[in-house]
Design an enzyme around this catalytic site. Structure first.
Site, PDB file in Angstrom:
ATOM      1  N   HIS A  72       0.858  -1.188   0.000  1.00 48.64           N
ATOM      2  CA  HIS A  72       0.000   0.000   0.000  1.00 48.64           C
ATOM      3  C   HIS A  72       0.894   1.238   0.000  1.00 48.64           C
ATOM      4  CE1 HIS A  72      -4.125  -1.653   1.472  1.00 48.64           C
ATOM      5  NE2 HIS A  72      -3.547  -2.465   0.602  1.00 48.64           N
ATOM      6  N   TYR A 200      -9.081   5.691   7.376  1.00 46.58           N
ATOM      7  CA  TYR A 200      -9.183   6.088   8.784  1.00 46.58           C
ATOM      8  C   TYR A 200     -10.206   7.217   8.834  1.00 46.58           C
ATOM      9  CZ  TYR A 200      -4.737   3.674   9.883  1.00 46.58           C
ATOM     10  OH  TYR A 200      -3.744   2.747  10.079  1.00 46.58           O
ATOM     11  N   PRO A 292      -3.771   1.044  18.738  1.00 47.62           N
ATOM     12  CA  PRO A 292      -3.532   0.502  17.398  1.00 47.62           C
ATOM     13  C   PRO A 292      -3.615   1.517  16.243  1.00 47.62           C
ATOM     14  CG  PRO A 292      -5.628  -0.295  18.282  1.00 47.62           C
ATOM     15  CD  PRO A 292      -4.967   0.462  19.375  1.00 47.62           C
ATOM     16  N   LYS A 296       1.400   0.402  14.886  1.00 44.34           N
ATOM     17  CA  LYS A 296       2.813   0.394  15.292  1.00 44.34           C
ATOM     18  C   LYS A 296       3.206  -0.756  16.232  1.00 44.34           C
ATOM     19  CE  LYS A 296       4.316   3.585  12.837  1.00 44.34           C
ATOM     20  NZ  LYS A 296       4.311   2.786  11.613  1.00 44.34           N
ATOM     21  N   TYR A 384       4.407   6.638   9.432  1.00 37.66           N
ATOM     22  CA  TYR A 384       3.534   5.508   9.107  1.00 37.66           C
ATOM     23  C   TYR A 384       4.325   4.366   8.457  1.00 37.66           C
ATOM     24  CZ  TYR A 384      -0.854   3.098   8.283  1.00 37.66           C
ATOM     25  OH  TYR A 384      -1.877   2.186   8.323  1.00 37.66           O
TER      26      TYR A 384
HETATM   27  P1  RFL Z   1       2.155 -11.129  21.930  1.00 41.21           P
HETATM   28  O1  RFL Z   1       1.640 -11.223  20.549  1.00 41.21           O
HETATM   29  O2  RFL Z   1       1.226 -10.718  23.014  1.00 41.21           O
HETATM   30  O3  RFL Z   1       2.808 -12.529  22.287  1.00 41.21           O
HETATM   31  C1  RFL Z   1       3.236 -12.834  23.601  1.00 41.21           C
HETATM   32  C2  RFL Z   1       3.148 -14.338  23.777  1.00 41.21           C
HETATM   33  O4  RFL Z   1       3.591 -14.681  25.078  1.00 41.21           O
HETATM   34  C3  RFL Z   1       2.710 -15.658  25.631  1.00 41.21           C
HETATM   35  N1  RFL Z   1       2.802 -15.555  27.102  1.00 41.21           N
HETATM   36  C4  RFL Z   1       3.493 -16.428  27.862  1.00 41.21           C
HETATM   37  N2  RFL Z   1       4.201 -17.518  27.546  1.00 41.21           N
HETATM   38  C5  RFL Z   1       4.779 -18.193  28.558  1.00 41.21           C
HETATM   39  N3  RFL Z   1       4.675 -17.830  29.871  1.00 41.21           N
HETATM   40  C6  RFL Z   1       3.965 -16.762  30.232  1.00 41.21           C
HETATM   41  N4  RFL Z   1       3.863 -16.402  31.514  1.00 41.21           N
HETATM   42  C7  RFL Z   1       3.339 -15.992  29.212  1.00 41.21           C
HETATM   43  N5  RFL Z   1       2.580 -14.884  29.198  1.00 41.21           N
HETATM   44  C8  RFL Z   1       2.274 -14.635  27.922  1.00 41.21           C
HETATM   45  C9  RFL Z   1       1.352 -15.276  25.084  1.00 41.21           C
HETATM   46  O5  RFL Z   1       0.447 -16.375  25.100  1.00 41.21           O
HETATM   47  C10 RFL Z   1       1.714 -14.840  23.668  1.00 41.21           C
HETATM   48  O6  RFL Z   1       1.640 -15.898  22.730  1.00 41.21           O
HETATM   49  O7  RFL Z   1       3.395 -10.111  22.016  1.00 41.21           O
HETATM   50  P2  RFL Z   1       4.573  -9.835  20.926  1.00 41.21           P
HETATM   51  O8  RFL Z   1       5.146 -11.122  20.392  1.00 41.21           O
HETATM   52  O9  RFL Z   1       5.461  -8.826  21.539  1.00 41.21           O
HETATM   53  O10 RFL Z   1       3.787  -9.191  19.678  1.00 41.21           O
HETATM   54  C11 RFL Z   1       3.187  -7.926  19.785  1.00 41.21           C
HETATM   55  C12 RFL Z   1       2.004  -7.830  18.818  1.00 41.21           C
HETATM   56  O11 RFL Z   1       1.169  -8.959  19.003  1.00 41.21           O
HETATM   57  C13 RFL Z   1       1.200  -6.537  19.023  1.00 41.21           C
HETATM   58  O12 RFL Z   1       2.067  -5.443  19.235  1.00 41.21           O
HETATM   59  C14 RFL Z   1       0.307  -6.195  17.808  1.00 41.21           C
HETATM   60  O13 RFL Z   1      -0.657  -7.178  17.597  1.00 41.21           O
HETATM   61  C15 RFL Z   1      -0.378  -4.840  17.983  1.00 41.21           C
HETATM   62  N6  RFL Z   1      -1.298  -4.530  16.882  1.00 41.21           N
HETATM   63  C16 RFL Z   1      -0.828  -4.073  15.662  1.00 41.21           C
HETATM   64  N7  RFL Z   1       0.502  -3.926  15.461  1.00 41.21           N
HETATM   65  C17 RFL Z   1       0.975  -3.517  14.246  1.00 41.21           C
HETATM   66  O14 RFL Z   1       2.199  -3.354  14.102  1.00 41.21           O
HETATM   67  N8  RFL Z   1       0.148  -3.284  13.167  1.00 41.21           N
HETATM   68  C18 RFL Z   1      -1.209  -3.424  13.284  1.00 41.21           C
HETATM   69  O15 RFL Z   1      -1.914  -3.269  12.278  1.00 41.21           O
HETATM   70  C19 RFL Z   1      -1.745  -3.791  14.579  1.00 41.21           C
HETATM   71  N9  RFL Z   1      -3.065  -3.946  14.748  1.00 41.21           N
HETATM   72  C20 RFL Z   1      -2.683  -4.697  17.054  1.00 41.21           C
HETATM   73  C21 RFL Z   1      -3.549  -4.383  15.965  1.00 41.21           C
HETATM   74  C22 RFL Z   1      -3.205  -5.156  18.261  1.00 41.21           C
HETATM   75  C23 RFL Z   1      -4.574  -5.292  18.402  1.00 41.21           C
HETATM   76  N10 RFL Z   1      -5.032  -5.778  19.642  1.00 41.21           N
HETATM   77  C24 RFL Z   1      -5.980  -6.816  19.776  1.00 41.21           C
HETATM   78  C25 RFL Z   1      -4.394  -5.375  20.877  1.00 41.21           C
HETATM   79  C26 RFL Z   1      -4.905  -4.500  16.093  1.00 41.21           C
HETATM   80  C27 RFL Z   1      -5.441  -4.931  17.320  1.00 41.21           C
HETATM   81  C28 RFL Z   1      -6.943  -5.006  17.433  1.00 41.21           C
HETATM   82  C1  PHB Z   2      -5.643  -3.948  11.000  1.00 39.23           C
HETATM   83  O1  PHB Z   2      -5.827  -4.221   9.802  1.00 39.23           O
HETATM   84  O2  PHB Z   2      -5.869  -4.753  11.906  1.00 39.23           O
HETATM   85  C2  PHB Z   2      -5.163  -2.584  11.354  1.00 39.23           C
HETATM   86  C3  PHB Z   2      -4.749  -1.724  10.355  1.00 39.23           C
HETATM   87  C4  PHB Z   2      -4.321  -0.451  10.669  1.00 39.23           C
HETATM   88  C5  PHB Z   2      -4.309  -0.043  11.994  1.00 39.23           C
HETATM   89  C6  PHB Z   2      -4.716  -0.901  12.996  1.00 39.23           C
HETATM   90  C7  PHB Z   2      -5.146  -2.188  12.690  1.00 39.23           C
HETATM   91  O3  PHB Z   2      -3.922   1.221  12.295  1.00 39.23           O
END
Ligand code: RFL
Ligand code: PHB
Length: 389
Positions: A72, A200, A292, A296, A384
């Site tokens: 994109h 957005y 989110p 980032k 971004y």
């Molecule tokens: P995670 O993914 O939370 O993984 C951590 C893992 O550790 C396990 N765990 C344990 N294991 C052993 N012993 C314990 N005591 C433990 N406690 C926990 C967990 O089960 C898990 O499997 O962290 P990690 O690897 O640092 O990854 C971070 C990302 O997952 C997170 O930053 C992103 O998902 C955030 N996020 C987005 N980030 C982006 O860069 N681009 C996006 O478009 C974006 N969209 C989002 C998002 C997060 C969202 N939510 C639900 C918070 C959209 C949403 C809706």
């Molecule tokens: C997503 O597709 O989950 C998404 C995309 C952009 C954002 C946050 C989440 O800023």
């Protein structure tokens, strides 16, 4: 049992670090609390910066990403019945890649399995011992048995609710936090995305985001009350509300369908300092959270992995501790900039419960500045697509 590096958490941070270290000949074990299916069932990030894409290449796991990801080159911003585009490619020469976190995680699990990497699922009671000494170890329970692993280093990649951060004494650690007074209700549906690029939208009824995973899989979000539960939002109520918040040109062509996933995420900004305590290094959501808006979270986790991988490689290849000694400082310098961008973009796009008419005018003034000023757009585009590592 002994391993060079114990990685706590089998999310994207832990798996990516594990794969990069494997390529450098470093011996790791990944301890994951949940099952593989559970981890892959979490629908999260969708937008990847070039830095993360490059790291996946370095880890040798970018074949499917290159084939199935969508580049994109810009995004749309809607407000006040108006819509404008920020052209990332024009301002930075770069774009972002739309490829789901689920796919990233699956590619990393597949690669770890192919490499016969040691991954333990369903572990309980993980405890970090003696991280501030030269002889740390990690203990855990699995299937009724107690285990101990001695190691050189521990990577705390266990997300916001994990044990690693809490191991660092409160006298050493400083937490910075801001909780936003709303959440995001997200749905995934097997429908074509409403638009080729993300939209957005800042509307009087609250924020909305139209995103996607591929040509047949859409991801939509709307701002909701922090106290809402998914049960109070039927699919129809969701679609009706989304239509009201996005420009008519998009609402008129929106294709709806049953949701295949629906969840509510709270919005939070959080950073802990330092990201290292002795031989324990925090990575990703274990050390910081962003709202989110701006995508980032996963990308900032990836930059931590980059700095930690560099530090560990330097240690194992040259016995040089410089990269490890500077890990926290380097990672945090970039983390705070991602925090700033996510906080700025969240403030710009959401409706706040206590927002005054003046506050609303400030949002509109800033949005029109962004619409009309190439310089303002360049700053947004730079952030971004991702600041350099
Ligand atoms: P995670 O993914 O939370 O993984 C951590 C893992 O550790 C396990 N765990 C344990 N294991 C052993 N012993 C314990 N005591 C433990 N406690 C926990 C967990 O089960 C898990 O499997 O962290 P990690 O690897 O640092 O990854 C971070 C990302 O997952 C997170 O930053 C992103 O998902 C955030 N996020 C987005 N980030 C982006 O860069 N681009 C996006 O478009 C974006 N969209 C989002 C998002 C997060 C969202 N939510 C639900 C918070 C959209 C949403 C809706
Ligand atoms: C997503 O597709 O989950 C998404 C995309 C952009 C954002 C946050 C989440 O800023």
């Amino acid at each position: 049992m002994r391993r060079q590096v114990v990685i706590i958490g089998g999310g994207p941070s832990g798996l990516l670090l594990g794969q990069l270290l494997h390529r450098a000949g470093v011996d790791t074990i990944v301890l994951e609390r949940k099952t593989r299916d559970y981890v892959l069932g979490r629908i999260r990030a969708g937008v990847l910066e070039r830095g993360l894409v490059a790291l996946m290449g370095e880890a040798g796991v970018d074949t499917r990403m290159k084939a199935d990801g969508f580049v994109h080159d810009g995004t749309l911003i809607a407000y006040d019945n108006d819509m404008f585009r920020v052209d990332f490619a024009k301002h930075t020469g770069q774009g972002v890649l739309v490829y789901g976190q689920t796919e990233v995680t699956q590619d990393l699990y597949d690669a770890r399995e192919a490499a016969n990497g040691d991954t333990r699922f369903g572990v309980e009671n993980v405890v970090v011992h003696d991280a501030d000494s030269d002889t740390p170890h990690v203990s855990f329970d699995q299937g009724g048995q107690h285990h101990r692993i001695d190691c050189d280093f521990i990577a705390g990649c266990d997300g916001f609710h994990g044990v690693s951060r809490k191991t660092i004494p409160e006298t050493v650690r400083r937490d910075y936090e801001k909780v936003y007074p709303f959440g995001w209700l997200g749905i995934l549906s097997e429908t074509p995305p409403v638009n080729e690029e993300l939209i957005y939208a800042n509307s009087d009824r609250g924020f909305a985001l139209c995103s996607m995973r591929n040509a047949q899989l859409s991801r939509y979000y709307i701002q909701c009350d922090a106290s809402d539960s998914v049960d109070t939002w039927s699919d129809d109520t969701f679609w009706d509300e989304l239509r009201r918040r996005i420009p008519a040109s998009a609402a008129d062509v929106l294709i709806t369908g049953p949701s295949i996933e629906k969840s509510i995420a709270p919005l939070r900004s959080f950073v802990t300092e330092p990201m290292r305590w002795g031989r324990l290094f925090l990575c990703g959501d274990a050390a910081h959270i962003v709202p989110p808006t701006g995508a980032k979270g996963l990308n900032t986790a990836a930059s931590d992995v980059h700095y930690l991988n560099q530090g560990l490689r330097q240690f194992y290849l040259d016995r040089n501790t410089d990269g490890l000694d500077r890990y926290s400082e380097r990672a945090l310098a970039r983390v705070w900039k991602a925090e700033r961008f996510s906080w700025w973009f969240s403030n710009l796009m959401h409706h706040y419960p206590d927002q005054s008419e003046f506050d609303k005018k400030m949002q509109l003034a800033e949005l029109s500045l962004l619409r009309d000023s190439p310089e303002a757009q360049a700053v947004m585009a730079l952030n971004y697509v991702g600041l350099p590592y």
